[in-house]
Design a protein around this motif. Sequence first.
Motif, PDB file in Angstrom:
ATOM      1  N   ASP A 188       0.935  -1.198   0.146  1.00 12.01           N
ATOM      2  CA  ASP A 188       0.060  -0.092  -0.128  1.00 12.01           C
ATOM      3  C   ASP A 188       0.713   1.182   0.028  1.00 12.01           C
ATOM      4  N   ILE A 189       0.654   2.081  -1.038  1.00  9.05           N
ATOM      5  CA  ILE A 189       1.598   3.243  -1.246  1.00  9.05           C
ATOM      6  C   ILE A 189       1.791   4.203  -0.195  1.00  9.05           C
ATOM      7  N   GLU A 190       0.768   4.403   0.717  1.00 11.58           N
ATOM      8  CA  GLU A 190       0.887   5.323   1.946  1.00 11.58           C
ATOM      9  C   GLU A 190       1.647   4.580   3.117  1.00 11.58           C
ATOM     10  N   GLU A 191       0.991   3.397   3.064  1.00 10.49           N
ATOM     11  CA  GLU A 191       2.275   2.630   4.167  1.00 10.49           C
ATOM     12  C   GLU A 191       3.618   2.528   3.691  1.00 10.49           C
ATOM     13  N   LEU A 192       3.833   2.160   2.559  1.00  9.69           N
ATOM     14  CA  LEU A 192       5.334   2.321   2.270  1.00  9.69           C
ATOM     15  C   LEU A 192       6.023   3.637   2.373  1.00  9.69           C
ATOM     16  N   GLN A 193       5.240   4.842   2.071  1.00  6.63           N
ATOM     17  CA  GLN A 193       5.995   6.040   2.254  1.00  6.63           C
ATOM     18  C   GLN A 193       6.164   6.483   3.800  1.00  6.63           C
ATOM     19  N   ALA A 194       5.336   6.049   4.631  1.00  8.19           N
ATOM     20  CA  ALA A 194       5.463   5.960   5.923  1.00  8.19           C
ATOM     21  C   ALA A 194       6.760   5.215   6.474  1.00  8.19           C
ATOM     22  N   LYS A 195       6.712   4.019   6.105  1.00  6.77           N
ATOM     23  CA  LYS A 195       7.926   3.143   6.326  1.00  6.77           C
ATOM     24  C   LYS A 195       9.091   3.884   5.703  1.00  6.77           C
ATOM     25  N   ALA A 196       9.111   4.396   4.479  1.00 10.29           N
ATOM     26  CA  ALA A 196      10.425   5.070   4.004  1.00 10.29           C
ATOM     27  C   ALA A 196      10.913   6.225   4.659  1.00 10.29           C
ATOM     28  N   ARG A 197       9.936   6.832   5.332  1.00 15.12           N
ATOM     29  CA  ARG A 197      10.307   8.376   6.105  1.00 15.12           C
ATOM     30  C   ARG A 197      10.980   7.495   7.239  1.00 15.12           C
ATOM     31  N   ARG A 198      10.423   6.614   7.788  1.00 16.29           N
ATOM     32  CA  ARG A 198      11.149   6.026   9.121  1.00 16.29           C
ATOM     33  C   ARG A 198      12.496   5.641   8.924  1.00 16.29           C
ATOM     34  N   ARG A 199      12.711   4.907   7.733  1.00 12.32           N
ATOM     35  CA  ARG A 199      13.931   4.295   7.314  1.00 12.32           C
ATOM     36  C   ARG A 199      14.971   5.363   7.228  1.00 12.32           C
ATOM     37  N   LEU A 200      14.433   6.669   6.300  1.00 14.93           N
ATOM     38  CA  LEU A 200      15.268   7.604   6.155  1.00 14.93           C
ATOM     39  C   LEU A 200      15.741   8.354   7.408  1.00 14.93           C
ATOM     40  N   ALA A 201      14.885   8.695   8.488  1.00 16.73           N
ATOM     41  CA  ALA A 201      15.372   9.097   9.695  1.00 16.73           C
ATOM     42  C   ALA A 201      16.317   8.140  10.233  1.00 16.73           C
ATOM     43  N   ASP A 202      16.365   6.784  10.255  1.00 15.98           N
ATOM     44  CA  ASP A 202      17.077   5.886  10.840  1.00 15.98           C
ATOM     45  C   ASP A 202      18.512   6.020  10.300  1.00 15.98           C
ATOM     46  N   LEU A 203      18.495   5.863   8.984  1.00 14.96           N
ATOM     47  CA  LEU A 203      19.797   5.980   8.174  1.00 14.96           C
ATOM     48  C   LEU A 203      20.514   7.601   8.589  1.00 14.96           C
ATOM     49  N   ARG A 204      19.711   8.311   8.557  1.00 15.49           N
ATOM     50  CA  ARG A 204      20.325  10.003   8.840  1.00 15.49           C
ATOM     51  C   ARG A 204      21.114   9.788  10.093  1.00 15.49           C
ATOM     52  N   ALA A 205      20.359   9.186  11.141  1.00 17.53           N
ATOM     53  CA  ALA A 205      20.672   9.252  12.411  1.00 17.53           C
ATOM     54  C   ALA A 205      21.952   8.371  12.570  1.00 17.53           C
ATOM     55  N   ARG A 206      22.040   7.230  11.801  1.00 15.20           N
ATOM     56  CA  ARG A 206      23.192   6.550  11.780  1.00 15.20           C
ATOM     57  C   ARG A 206      24.612   7.236  10.864  1.00 15.20           C
ATOM     58  N   GLY A 207      24.423   8.338  10.539  1.00 16.08           N
ATOM     59  CA  GLY A 207      25.301   9.094   9.823  1.00 16.08           C
ATOM     60  C   GLY A 207      25.180   9.048   7.885  1.00 16.08           C
ATOM     61  N   GLU A 208      24.327   8.464   7.756  1.00 15.10           N
ATOM     62  CA  GLU A 208      24.203   8.424   6.251  1.00 15.10           C
ATOM     63  C   GLU A 208      23.730   9.688   5.754  1.00 15.10           C
ATOM     64  N   THR A 209      24.386  10.826   5.829  1.00 20.87           N
ATOM     65  CA  THR A 209      23.560  12.116   5.533  1.00 20.87           C
ATOM     66  C   THR A 209      23.217  12.225   4.233  1.00 20.87           C
ATOM     67  N   SER A 210      23.832  11.616   3.187  1.00 23.27           N
ATOM     68  CA  SER A 210      23.429  11.986   1.918  1.00 23.27           C
ATOM     69  C   SER A 210      22.094  10.860   1.406  1.00 23.27           C
ATOM     70  N   ALA A 211      21.833  10.213   2.319  1.00 23.20           N
ATOM     71  CA  ALA A 211      20.407   9.469   1.753  1.00 23.20           C
ATOM     72  C   ALA A 211      19.350  10.469   1.559  1.00 23.20           C
ATOM     73  N   ARG A 212      18.664  10.137   0.705  1.00 24.16           N
ATOM     74  CA  ARG A 212      17.399  10.941   0.375  1.00 24.16           C
ATOM     75  C   ARG A 212      16.318   9.732  -0.052  1.00 24.16           C
ATOM     76  N   LEU A 213      15.010  10.377  -0.279  1.00 21.81           N
ATOM     77  CA  LEU A 213      14.015   9.764  -0.993  1.00 21.81           C
ATOM     78  C   LEU A 213      13.600  10.390  -2.182  1.00 21.81           C
ATOM     79  N   TYR A 214      13.450   9.458  -3.052  1.00 25.13           N
ATOM     80  CA  TYR A 214      13.199  10.078  -4.570  1.00 25.13           C
ATOM     81  C   TYR A 214      11.558   9.635  -4.999  1.00 25.13           C
TER      82      TYR A 214
END
Lengths: 281, 326
Positions: A188-214
Motif C-alpha cells: 500500500d503506497i501510503e504505508e510504504l511512504q511512512a515506512k520510507a520516512r522512518r527508514r530515512l530518519a534511521d539512516l540519517r541518524a546513523r550518519g548516512e547524511t546523503s541518503a534521500r527519498l526520490y
Amino acid sequence: MIDAYRRFMNIEAPPAPQRPKGFFTDTSLCIGCKACEVACKQWNQLPADGNELSGNSYDNTGALGATTWRHVQFVEQAKANNSRVGQRWLMMSDVCKHCANAACLEACPTGALVRTEFGSVYVQQDICNGCGYCVPACPFGVIDRAPKDGHFEAGRAHKCTLCYDRQKDGLEPACAKACPTDSIQFGDIEELQAKARRRLADLRARGETSARLYGMPESTEAAEVGHLNAFFLLLDRPEVYNLPEVPRLPRKTMAQRYAISAVVGLAFAALSAVAFGRRSG
Amino acid sequence: MSDHPSPRAAELGVPAGYYDYPVVKRPVWTWEVPAYFWLGGLAGGAFLVSSAAELFGTDEDRLVARDGFVVAAAAALPCAPLLIKDLGNPQRFHHMLRIFKPLSPMNLGAWTLAAFTPVTLARAAAEAGRAGLLPGPLAAVARLLPRPLMNAAGSVLGAVLAGYSGVLLGATNIPLWAKSKLLGGVFMASAASSGVAAVMMAAARRRAPEKTLHKLSRLGTLATLGELAVLGAFLKQSGRAADPLVKNAFSVPFWAGAVGLGSLVPLVLEQVAGRRTGKFTRSLLTVSAVCSIAGSFCLRWTIFEAGKESAGDQAASFGLSRRTQA
Ligand code: SF4
Ligand code: SF4
C-alpha cells in the motif's frame, strides 16, 4: 443508458478502484544480485537480451526496455588510484515509476496506456498500435517499442506492468517476491511512504547524511510528474543514478507551444491576406 | 561538466551521471515521420495561401489559387500512408481514432489529418469540376460543393496540421525538441514558406500572370525571413542541446540544406527576379520554389534526426530537468 449499452456490447464494467499499490525500492539494502531481473523475465516470459559485457561494473543489462523491466545499476565511486578511502559501490534496481502524472499515458493517442485499479500504469497490448509516442515522452527513458521485425510482441510498447496479473490474484509482483534483502518492497503506497520516512530518519541518524527519498509527494521531483508509485531511497544525488532532478511532464508546456505555433500561423495568414489585397501588387 | 550534481562524485573525480548512459530513450521513428511532417506542412501552407488568394485576390490571383488547391491535395494524399507505415502495428492505425484525446498531440494530429485530407480532396475536385475535367454527374456534384466553407475549414485544419508536428516533438523529453518552446513555430513558418513555394512553382509552370507571380514571390520572401527569425530564436534558446544539429552529426545537411538551400538561395533568387518579367524570371522563381521545398524537407529531417541523437546526450537531459536551468 450506459449500462444497457455495456450489456448489449458485452463490455465488462471497469473494476472498482483499490487503494493504490506500489514499490518502495530501498537502494541501501540492494546487494546487486539481480534476482529481481531474473524473476521478472521468468514471470513475464521476457526473452533474453544477449550476452554482451559492458565493461561498466556488473551492469551488463544497460537499460530498461521493451524486454527488460527491472534493471540493476552498479555505481562505482572510487578514486582513480584505486585507493580504498571513500570508495563506494552503490546498487539500485530501477523500474518503471508508475508516475502519478504519467507522461507516457498522457501522450498515448490510442488509449492503450491506462491507469489500473491498483494505481499503476499499464499498456493494453490489444490496443497499442505501436505509434511510439510514449517512448520519447517518458522522462525516465523506461518504456520502449519492441522491434517491428522481432519475435517478441513485435512493434508494440512494453514496460513493467507492476505484475497486474499477479495483483489480480492477490500476489505481490515477482521482483519483490524474489528480492532476498527486501530492497524491493511492495504494498500500500501510503504505508510504504511512512515506512520510507522512518527508514530515512534511521539512516540519517546513523550518519548516512546523503541518503534521500526520490518520488515522495512532497519532494522536488514530484513538481510535475507527481509522486511516483515506484519510489526510491537513494544514497546520493538522483543524477548519480541517472534519475532527472525534476522529471518533466510535457503537458505542462504544451499550451504555450500551441500558442506560439498559432501566433506564427496567424501572422502568416495576415501576410497572405495583405499580399493578395487588391490594392497591392 | 562544470556544476557537479554530486559533491561526493566531485570529490572522487568520477562522472556526475551513470556512466555515459542516456537518461531518455531514443525515439524509434524513421524517415516516414519527417517526410509526413514536411508534406503535411506544405499541404497546409499551400491551402492557406490559395484560400487567401481566392478571398482577397484579383481574378488573376484566383486562377492561381485553383492550382494551389490541387497542389495541396497532392501533398496531403501521401500523408496518411506515411504515418501508417511508421506504426509498429500498421494494421491497427484506426486505433488512433477510437478515442478523441486532444491532450495527446498525436491523437489531435491524427484527427486533423483525417479531416483535412477529405477537405483538400473535395476542394481539388471542385476545381477539377470547374475546369471540366470531371465527367457529367461528378461535375454536377462538384459544383454543389460549398467552396468558401471548404476554404475556411481547410485553412484552419491545414494550419493545425502544419504546426502541431512541432508541438508533438516538443511535448517530449528529447533535449533538442523540448528545450525551446518554439519548435511548433519553426515548423509552422517552414510550412508557410514551402506552401507558398509550392503554389508559386505550379503558377510559374502554368504561365500565371506576372503580377500574381510577383505577389507570391514577395510573400515567399517574407515567409522565409520569418522562418529564419523563428529558427534563429529556436537555436539560441536550445543552447547546447542543439549541438547535434548545428555542430555535430547533422550540421552539414542543416546549414547547407535547410538554411542555405531552403532559405538563402530562394531569398537571393527572389531578389534577382524582382519585378522582372519573362521566361527567365519564371525559371528563376521555379528554381527558387524547388529549393525552398527541398530545404523544408531538410529542416524537418535534420531536426528530427538530430533530436534522436540528442536523446543520447546525458548532460543535455540533465540540463533539461534541473531545478535551475543551465
Ligand atoms: S516512468 Fe515512464 S513509462 Fe513509467 S509511468 Fe512514468 S512516464 Fe510512464
Ligand atoms: S506505442 Fe502504444 S502505448 Fe505507446 S503511445 Fe503509441 S499506442 Fe500508446
